[in-house]
Design a protein around this motif. Sequence first.
Motif, short mmCIF file in Angstrom:
data_model
loop_
_atom_site.label_atom_id
_atom_site.label_comp_id
_atom_site.label_asym_id
_atom_site.label_seq_id
_atom_site.Cartn_x
_atom_site.Cartn_y
_atom_site.Cartn_z
N ILE A 71 -0.35 41.71 4.45
CA ILE A 71 -1.53 40.75 4.21
C ILE A 71 -2.82 41.72 4.96
O ILE A 71 -3.80 41.39 4.15
N VAL A 72 -2.54 42.20 5.77
CA VAL A 72 -3.50 43.22 6.47
C VAL A 72 -3.97 44.07 5.68
O VAL A 72 -5.20 44.20 5.48
N ALA A 73 -3.23 44.73 4.85
CA ALA A 73 -3.55 45.85 3.80
C ALA A 73 -4.08 45.22 2.68
O ALA A 73 -5.36 45.80 2.19
N ALA A 74 -3.60 44.15 2.29
CA ALA A 74 -4.23 43.42 1.05
C ALA A 74 -5.78 43.22 1.10
O ALA A 74 -6.24 43.24 0.29
N THR A 75 -5.96 42.37 2.63
CA THR A 75 -7.30 41.97 2.52
C THR A 75 -8.29 42.89 3.20
O THR A 75 -9.31 42.82 3.44
N GLU A 76 -7.61 44.15 3.70
CA GLU A 76 -8.43 45.17 4.21
C GLU A 76 -9.08 44.83 5.52
O GLU A 76 -10.12 45.11 5.88
N LEU A 77 -8.34 44.21 6.29
CA LEU A 77 -8.86 43.90 7.71
C LEU A 77 -9.50 44.76 8.56
O LEU A 77 -10.45 44.82 9.42
N ARG A 78 -8.67 45.90 8.29
CA ARG A 78 -9.20 47.16 9.25
C ARG A 78 -10.25 48.20 8.64
O ARG A 78 -10.61 49.10 8.91
N GLU A 79 -10.69 47.83 7.25
CA GLU A 79 -11.81 48.43 6.85
C GLU A 79 -12.83 48.24 7.08
O GLU A 79 -13.18 46.79 7.31
N GLU A 80 -14.05 49.06 7.01
CA GLU A 80 -15.47 48.66 7.30
C GLU A 80 -16.00 48.33 5.92
O GLU A 80 -15.71 48.81 4.87
N PRO A 81 -16.97 47.37 5.99
CA PRO A 81 -17.65 47.13 4.57
C PRO A 81 -18.66 47.98 4.54
O PRO A 81 -19.93 48.07 4.79
N ALA A 82 -18.19 49.25 3.54
CA ALA A 82 -19.04 50.05 3.47
C ALA A 82 -20.35 49.77 2.49
O ALA A 82 -21.43 50.49 2.52
N GLN A 83 -20.03 48.90 2.03
CA GLN A 83 -21.07 48.46 0.90
C GLN A 83 -22.29 47.83 1.52
O GLN A 83 -23.60 47.91 0.95
N CYS A 84 -22.22 47.38 2.86
CA CYS A 84 -23.38 47.11 3.61
C CYS A 84 -24.39 48.23 3.81
O CYS A 84 -25.46 47.71 4.23
N ASN A 85 -23.79 49.46 3.97
CA ASN A 85 -24.55 50.43 4.36
C ASN A 85 -25.41 50.10 5.80
O ASN A 85 -26.67 50.57 5.64
#
Length: 961
Positions: free
Chosen positions: A711-725
């Motif tokens: 679920i951590v991978a599926a929801t990308e909890l460790r990813e940065e919201p790059a779209q926010c720029n």
Amino acid sequence: MKILKTGLSLVVLGAGIAAVPTQLATAAERPAPADGSSLVQRLKNDAEGAVRLATEPATGKIGFARASRGGDLLPDVRATGRAGAVEKSTTFLDRHARAFGTTADHLREVSTHETARGWAVRFDQTYRGLPVFGGQLVASVDDEGDLTAVSGYVAPDLRLGTDPRISAAEAGRRAVALVRADPPGEGTRGLARLAVRDNTLSIYRMGSVKGETGPARLVHVVEVGNGTTVREMVFVDALTGKSLNRYSMIHHALDRELREAKLENDGGTPDDPSDDEISYTTVYREGDPLPGSLDEDQLNEVHGTGEAYWFFRNAFGRDSFDGKGAKMITVNNDPTISCPNANWNGETTNYCSGVSSDDTVAHEWAHAYTEYTSGLVYQWQSGAMNEAFSDIWGETVDQLNDRYNETPDTVRADGVCSAYTGAIPVLTITAPESIAKECVTGGTLGELDGPVTGEVVAPTDAEEEGGTTTDGCSTYDDASAVAGKVVLVDRGLCTFVEKAQRAKAAGAKAVIIGNREDAPVSFTDADKTLPPTVSIGLTDREAIRTALADGEVVEVEIVDAGGERFDSYRWLSGESDPAFGGAIRDMWNPTCLGDPAKVSDAEYKCSTDDSGGVHSNSGVVNHAYALLVDGGTSNGVDVAGLGLDKAANIFWQTQVAHLTPTSNFVDLADGLEASCAELVGKEINRVTVQPDTTEPATAIAAEDCSSVSAIVAATELREEPAQCNFGPLLRKGGPATCGKGTTSKVLFRENFEDGLAGWRKSERVTFDGGKGIPWRAGRGIGGNDSKVAFDPSDDRGTCTYDANDRSSANAITSRAIRLQGGGKGLRLQFRHYIASELDIDGGNVKVKLGNGKWKVVKPSAYRFNAPNTELLSTAEGNTNPMASEPAFSGTDGNVAGGSWGRSIVDLKKIGAKPGMKIKLRFEMGRDGCGGLEGWAVDDVKIVACKKKAGGKGRREMAAIR
């Protein structure tokens, strides 16, 4: 700022922590702190078994240390019971606190909670006897005496004085004035009752919640409230009196503005309700017979409160929200909140009529449990987690009890919307081509049973007090122009339903409500008799209005993009509250109601409204929990469902044992994986809402932890919201001052080391008797060690349009400078720092050539780092004398401060020629009240550019280098 306070106040509210945490790797991948390898190695050497370490992004120190299954971070110290857990945790921090960024003498134990498998010992950070805001470490000791994990955030390298220049009383006065001038929400009642409820001198490290490095400040943390609708935390700089940050402690179940409130004796006004008469009568006490004389809402609240109590007591052994059996008081039909809504105000849960379903009541009480455990700050990702935990526990109670169990309740496939969430509108501007695009919307009011196409009109109406001529709240000036058209109105004054009803009466086929922020307003079906009504963000609204003002024909298409629908109520939140007419969030597929299901989704909110998207971005965490319970395939990841018992115990263990006030999604990911490992093979309880029903549940197995990782991978909890720029307002680097192949001769230079000598100060004010804030020279502005010119634009002033109003513009003007040479051009260059209220306050450069008039240097004349915005106009409520001028305004990535950058102006583009004289003017303007820091300028120079010497000269220069 006054007139536009609601739409823009979060520029202030987000100060200091208004960005999303930077990306981190997994706990197994994230590197140990680069500057403390010996400390890290010592920690590893002390441990038994492998150790996983993760860095805290705001500090570079350890933020999470976890022993592998069966391991122990401190095996040489034995621990038995509560006292042993405290002793072992304390000993560990005596040895290793420096690896986390502090020392043991700056930590004090504040609580020890029994968990499902041991003890969670929390330590707060202090500095010279003062609390450090958000500084907390939590140690987990299992029932076998092993120290399995230590996590949290502490502010490192603190070096600052602790003697305030601003007294606590003065800080309290300023905090109350700020909240009164810029109250949360619109039309908030009870402002006359605002008072300081708590005031604590503290250390506050700016940027802590967003995961960025920031300066430490001595602050007064002031809680301002009225006991009902307002509970604001205001951070007042104890040296300058500036407001550094502000956030709300009122936790709302819904993000709504459909207002319907009535008092028995409404003798006051929204700004001064001193004549209001509100009485509180006790209608039920524990042990009274049910239902007695209670109406449906009252009965729901009594039952819902009991279900929430027994859920946490049975499953997790927690006796009320404080763990000590505190009385759980609810207030029904509360006239002090804008309905329909519900909230937890720190003392009671409060409900409007028709907002009392089982998941809503449990949701509000869950906010209380979060406040008394992890204490997640209600902003950005920590706030989204706070909101998500309330959704999670509210929906868990809903699935466990025998009330409001709408059927069918079957599991949906990934990506499929429920048939009970209403339309998912997409609005596309189809003409003119210059603004054609697909606009993000926030849900729909009314019936959207097929595509709607039509021409957009923006009718004007009477301007009522507190309203505008474009809010659609009064009779249209030309109602005949509305029939058969799509009506565009602005948010404000009256309810969304009233706007839609007025448009319907005039024959409109659809309604567009333009928000004051770039994110649209979120709402769902409330009245099927209304025309399709959608919301769009500020930028899209203004694009349409500009095109209409230019005489363009604007056409749009509104369609339902929900796709396939499934006949199930499962994982819908608030679906049983009649006041809302439908679910407010979809935890299984959040995108069905405009919320993100994973971090990279387009629905992820990046703007400052809603405290950084706490209600919307909660969808990521909600989706993670629903997936862990039911299982499925999401984002290409297969998840084996664990059921409610296991999923709830893992999430609760994370909440109480691993999360601290400033935790983010990455910390949640680490905490979930650590919690699962800790619970493997341990006894856990079934989740139930029946009184005194404690039953063992199937133990968590090692293979269950793969579902947590999934679920951590599926929801990308460790990813940065790059779209926010998110990034700096002033770009770094940039071209050479004169460009390639040129050299420069300095004609004028100013570094302000002698203060403002040689510069003339001037001031403009908007209101008679008003006063500005003069420029001064100072050091340490924006972290700059050299002396600079600085004009503050902080939170002083009252926006009262009188002598206390600070609507003003202050300037410094140079002497006349002769422009000599410059065969290849003339350039102005300066370094500067800006941190102001976006679009309200700001600074710019003006020039005077010879005996000409003063002119603003337009953005087109800049070669690098031009003014980033145009200040709002006086028609839009801006009382700044520089209204409508291009300006540098705002902050870095919506954080509290800015960073230094360089701007270059091509003086040729403003008409400057060799031989002329030029004067420079740096001017900073502000409205009457509410601000951040201001504008600082340094290293100003004018240069004449010429072509470089020939080859020989270049070789000689190379040799010199």
